[in-house]
Motif scaffolding. Structure first.
Motif, PDB file in Angstrom:
ATOM      1  N   THR A   1       0.831  -1.181   0.027  1.00 55.02           N
ATOM      2  CA  THR A   1      -0.011  -0.081  -0.064  1.00 55.02           C
ATOM      3  C   THR A   1       0.747   1.285  -0.019  1.00 55.02           C
ATOM      4  O   THR A   1       2.189   1.105   0.305  1.00 55.02           O
TER       5      THR A   1
ATOM      6  N   LYS B   1     -12.334  -3.877  10.629  1.00 56.65           N
ATOM      7  CA  LYS B   1     -11.879  -3.076   9.555  1.00 56.65           C
ATOM      8  C   LYS B   1     -10.316  -3.636   9.083  1.00 56.65           C
ATOM      9  O   LYS B   1      -9.820  -4.203   9.873  1.00 56.65           O
ATOM     10  N   ILE B   2      -9.858  -3.075   7.730  1.00 51.15           N
ATOM     11  CA  ILE B   2      -8.870  -3.494   7.437  1.00 51.15           C
ATOM     12  C   ILE B   2      -7.720  -2.392   8.059  1.00 51.15           C
ATOM     13  O   ILE B   2      -8.040  -1.083   7.824  1.00 51.15           O
ATOM     14  N   LYS B   3      -6.528  -2.819   8.628  1.00 51.61           N
ATOM     15  CA  LYS B   3      -5.853  -1.663   9.370  1.00 51.61           C
ATOM     16  C   LYS B   3      -4.197  -2.407   9.379  1.00 51.61           C
ATOM     17  O   LYS B   3      -4.058  -3.480   9.134  1.00 51.61           O
TER      18      LYS B   3
ATOM     19  N   LEU C   1      -9.307  -5.038  -0.557  1.00 50.75           N
ATOM     20  CA  LEU C   1      -8.447  -3.800  -0.120  1.00 50.75           C
ATOM     21  C   LEU C   1      -8.784  -2.738  -1.089  1.00 50.75           C
ATOM     22  O   LEU C   1      -8.430  -1.481  -0.538  1.00 50.75           O
TER      23      LEU C   1
ATOM     24  N   TYR D   1     -12.276   1.663   0.043  1.00 53.82           N
ATOM     25  CA  TYR D   1     -12.040   2.350   0.922  1.00 53.82           C
ATOM     26  C   TYR D   1     -12.900   2.352   2.347  1.00 53.82           C
ATOM     27  O   TYR D   1     -12.499   2.454   3.515  1.00 53.82           O
TER      28      TYR D   1
ATOM     29  N   TRP E   1     -11.647  -0.038   5.015  1.00 51.04           N
ATOM     30  CA  TRP E   1     -10.314   0.518   5.823  1.00 51.04           C
ATOM     31  C   TRP E   1     -10.617   1.293   7.031  1.00 51.04           C
ATOM     32  O   TRP E   1     -11.310   2.253   7.265  1.00 51.04           O
TER      33      TRP E   1
ATOM     34  N   ILE F   1      -7.770   3.813   7.900  1.00 49.44           N
ATOM     35  CA  ILE F   1      -6.757   4.212   7.755  1.00 49.44           C
ATOM     36  C   ILE F   1      -6.381   5.720   8.585  1.00 49.44           C
ATOM     37  O   ILE F   1      -7.330   6.346   8.388  1.00 49.44           O
TER      38      ILE F   1
END
Length: 315
Positions: A116, A180-182, A299, A302, A305, A307
């Protein structure tokens, strides 16, 4: 021309060459301490650096910095895309795309799932067109004009501490995944990223409950008139709001005029920040991903995420 993945001993031996190449490319200095912190002292041991050599001299380099990503309830290997450098005399020869493509191929063999990053205006098109990156979002900066904010009248009913050494118990926050993706930030990561960072000094304001940290907001000074909120991590919205109000009072007292942060539109923190007076403005940062291995297409969404500014190498 020779291309080579270098190890830590070779990196340290050639660190002056990296410093010189950085100056050629960006017309500013990077410290030896910063390079060692970022690439040698990273809590994850892999060194992911590919260089182009001409007459045994580094003329181009592409590096990524490994991190652990939380995705689909699991911890996986990922990396943050870092500085791309090509000496002015060697530009236009396609060195950067080759260095990146070869590095990604090596990472696939090492079971990395993605890279990323936050490409700037100069490199964004190359990442997308030549390296198969996918755009995730254009992240706006939320800014608070402190001249429009009165001092908080909220009663101080909880104890707020500055734990910049990360010496307390963060286990509840670390394990607060929220689907969440983190970037997975255990205590080793937090200490490395914020306590040991030689380029910036961070303040970590926390709320304790039964000897556990239940809320943490990490800030740094950006310039004489602005501060950045680089991390917000809380178990509940009340703690987030109280800490934000406390930090606003602190920064006003320090003579700051603005506070900046990134905040996901669909998060409860965004609602709190918006009510306080934060508004979307510039700079706007590209956020993208390059898939390395496996089916990780989620991924690119948004909304999946969590982020924050601290996930970028800039802040």
């Amino acid at each position: 021309m020779k291309f080579e993945f270098i190890n830590k001993n070779e990196y340290l031996r050639r660190i002056q060459e990296f410093k010189e190449l950085f100056m050629y490319c960006f017309n500013k200095e990077v410290s030896k301490e910063f390079l060692i912190w970022r690439y040698i002292k990273n809590p994850l041991d892999d060194l992911l650096i590919n260089v182009a050599l001409d007459n045994n001299k580094i003329v181009a380099n592409y590096s990524v910095s490994p991190y652990t990503i939380y995705i689909d309830g699991k911890l996986e290997k990922a990396a943050l895309s870092m500085t791309t450098m090509t000496h002015p005399d060697y530009r236009g020869k396609g060195l950067f795309p080759k260095l990146a493509t070869d590095l990604y191929k090596r990472m696939e063999g090492d079971n990395y799932i993605a890279v990323t990053g936050f490409p700037n205006n100069n490199s964004h098109s190359i990442f997308v067109e030549k390296l198969n990156w996918n755009n995730i979002y254009e992240i706006p900066t939320m800014k608070l004009d402190l001249s429009r904010i009165n001092k908080s009248n909220s009663p101080i009913s909880i104890s707020i501490i500055n734990d910049s050494n990360f010496s307390l118990d963060y286990s509840k926050l670390i394990n607060n995944k929220k689907n969440k993706i983190k970037v997975y930030k255990d205590l080793n990561y937090l200490k490395w990223r914020f306590k040991d960072n030689p380029a910036n000094k961070y303040a970590n304001y926390i709320i304790l409950e039964n000897n556990y940290v239940v809320s943490s907001i990490i800030t740094k000074s950006f310039n004489k008139s602005e501060s950045d909120i680089v991390e917000v991590n809380s178990l509940d919205d009340f703690s987030t709001k109280r800490l934000l109000e406390y930090i606003i009072d602190i920064e006003k007292g320090n003579g700051k005029k603005y506070i900046n942060m990134w905040c996901h539109l669909n998060s409860s923190t965004h609602v709190i920040a918006e009510k306080i007076g934060f508004v979307n403005t510039e700079p706007i940062s590209y956020f993208g991903v390059r898939y390395i291995k496996g089916n990780v297409s989620n991924l690119s969404n948004y909304n999946n995420w969590d982020i924050q500014m601290g996930d970028s190498d800039v802040y």
